[in-house]
Design a protein around this motif. Structure first.
Motif, short mmCIF file in Angstrom:
data_model
loop_
_atom_site.label_atom_id
_atom_site.label_comp_id
_atom_site.label_asym_id
_atom_site.label_seq_id
_atom_site.Cartn_x
_atom_site.Cartn_y
_atom_site.Cartn_z
N ILE A 70 0.86 -1.18 0.00
CA ILE A 70 0.00 0.00 0.00
C ILE A 70 0.89 1.23 0.00
O ILE A 70 1.78 1.35 0.84
CB ILE A 70 -0.92 0.03 1.24
N ALA A 72 0.55 4.89 0.81
CA ALA A 72 -0.43 5.73 1.52
C ALA A 72 -0.25 7.22 1.27
O ALA A 72 -0.92 8.03 1.88
CB ALA A 72 -0.36 5.45 3.02
N VAL A 92 2.36 -2.72 -5.70
CA VAL A 92 1.46 -1.85 -4.92
C VAL A 92 0.04 -2.08 -5.42
O VAL A 92 -0.29 -1.74 -6.55
CB VAL A 92 1.88 -0.37 -5.05
N THR A 94 -2.79 -1.09 -3.58
CA THR A 94 -3.68 -0.05 -3.07
C THR A 94 -2.89 1.25 -2.96
O THR A 94 -1.75 1.23 -2.49
CB THR A 94 -4.24 -0.40 -1.68
N ARG A 96 -3.30 5.55 -1.82
CA ARG A 96 -4.11 6.58 -1.16
C ARG A 96 -3.60 7.92 -1.64
O ARG A 96 -2.47 8.31 -1.38
CB ARG A 96 -3.97 6.46 0.35
#
Length: 195
Positions: A70, A72, A92, A94, A96
């Motif tokens: 992730i 972020a 990766v 996910t 954000r």
């Protein structure tokens, strides 16, 4: 949807890192159906699963398999939609996005949902909600939006949530009354973060 499921995939001969602290597991297998892991572990145990007989076999000899990573803190307004497959290529799964114009971010979300390109799960905050004067000129980095007062900050936070933001990010020149108004308007619907 037709109700028809895709052929399961069986990945074999990999070394599995579970991400929870266990030692690497050699001779591991992973059974995937409809984009979800159905079984993972030692090959013998996974091969006992009833769906293995219908699975497409992928020999992953010499590889290591880890959980998806992730990221972020990205700003996809600066890297563009074309950067989305690069995240997957790096493991990766996910991302954000913590600051960018709502129109750009919702367009990326919609293009990913339409499968225009492979990409990670995409969570976004919307623009950095800032006060006046802004922390830096928006033309320099178009990832923030200046708000003149508490009502404008609250309205922008509300718009972010209404357009699908998974969080709202408040920036450091936002006055205390604007900060409070934005948090109250969000009212726990999504996390509120600060810089």
């Amino acid at each position: 949807m037709s109700g028809k499921t895709a052929t399961p995939i069986l990945i074999t001969q990999t070394t599995l890192i579970d991400g929870a602290g266990a030692a690497p597991l050699p001779d591991a297998a992973i059974l995937i159906r409809d984009g979800r892991i159905v079984a993972a572990g030692h090959s013998a145990a996974v091969r006992a699963h009833p769906e293995v007989a219908q699975a497409e076999l992928v020999d992953a000899s010499g590889t290591w398999t880890i959980p998806g990573l992730i990221d972020a803190h990205i700003h996809s307004a600066l890297t563009g939609f074309e950067s989305m497959p690069v995240f997957l290529a790096c493991g990766v799964t996910t991302v954000r996005d913590v600051g960018g114009p709502l129109d750009v971010l919702t367009a990326i979300r919609d293009r990913l949902a339409a499968n225009e390109s492979p990409g990670p799960r995409f969570v976004f905050c919307g623009p950095l909600i800032d006060g006046e004067p802004a922390s830096f000129p928006s033309g320099m980095l178009p990832i923030l939006q200046s708000t003149p007062d508490a009502e404008a900050a609250a309205a922008l936070a509300d718009e972010c949530v209404a357009r699908g933001a998974g969080a709202v990010k408040l920036y450091f020149r936002l006055p205390r009354e604007s900060l409070r108004a934005a948090i109250e308007r969000v009212n726990g619907r999504v996390p509120v973060t600060g810089h």
